[in-house]
Design a protein around this motif. Structure first.
Motif, PDB file in Angstrom:
ATOM      1  N   ARG A  37     -64.632 -20.263  46.620  1.00 27.41           N
ATOM      2  CA  ARG A  37     -64.842 -19.234  45.600  1.00 27.41           C
ATOM      3  C   ARG A  37     -64.642 -17.867  46.241  1.00 27.41           C
ATOM      4  N   LEU A  38     -63.883 -17.034  45.557  1.00 22.22           N
ATOM      5  CA  LEU A  38     -63.585 -15.693  46.055  1.00 22.22           C
ATOM      6  C   LEU A  38     -64.040 -14.654  45.043  1.00 22.22           C
ATOM      7  N   VAL A  39     -64.343 -13.481  45.531  1.00 19.37           N
ATOM      8  CA  VAL A  39     -64.689 -12.334  44.697  1.00 19.37           C
ATOM      9  C   VAL A  39     -63.535 -11.347  44.804  1.00 19.37           C
ATOM     10  N   GLN A  51     -62.419 -11.627  48.703  1.00 22.89           N
ATOM     11  CA  GLN A  51     -63.335 -11.982  49.782  1.00 22.89           C
ATOM     12  C   GLN A  51     -64.091 -13.237  49.388  1.00 22.89           C
ATOM     13  N   ARG A  52     -64.471 -14.020  50.380  1.00 22.53           N
ATOM     14  CA  ARG A  52     -65.280 -15.193  50.092  1.00 22.53           C
ATOM     15  C   ARG A  52     -66.565 -14.765  49.400  1.00 22.53           C
ATOM     16  N   GLU A  53     -66.966 -15.574  48.440  1.00 17.19           N
ATOM     17  CA  GLU A  53     -68.219 -15.323  47.739  1.00 17.19           C
ATOM     18  C   GLU A  53     -69.362 -15.597  48.705  1.00 17.19           C
ATOM     19  N   ASP A  55     -72.931 -16.686  50.242  1.00 13.54           N
ATOM     20  CA  ASP A  55     -73.844 -17.802  50.035  1.00 13.54           C
ATOM     21  C   ASP A  55     -75.251 -17.228  49.972  1.00 13.54           C
TER      22      ASP A  55
END
Length: 81
Positions: A37-39, A51-53, A55
């Motif tokens: 999942r990316l933002v 960018q990676r979401e 955690d």
């Protein structure tokens, strides 16, 4: 002709549904894999950053370890039964 192929391999096109396919070479270079999942955020005109979401659970897990005495949580859980 090799310049055209090289350029096409790095490019991407936005579909009518606002979807984009990112070239595999770019994903590999970024260390991003299928299913992650990316933002997306804007970084100025014509520039989008992925960018990676984060955690959230992993970020805060264990943050309150000193908030309770060792036996206090067990006693509270016993009250539920």
């Amino acid at each position: 002709m090799s310049e055209v192929k090289d350029h096409r391999g790095r490019g991407a096109k936005i579909s009518s549904k606002h979807q984009i396919t990112i070239p595999v070479a770019a994903l590999r270079a970024a260390g991003v894999e299928a299913g992650e999942r990316l933002v997306a955020r804007s970084d100025g005109p014509g520039r989008i950053v992925l960018q990676r979401e984060g955690d959230v659970l992993g970020e805060f897990a264990g943050a309150l370890t000193s908030a309770f005495r060792t036996d206090e949580l067990a006693a509270l859980r016993d009250e539920w039964d």
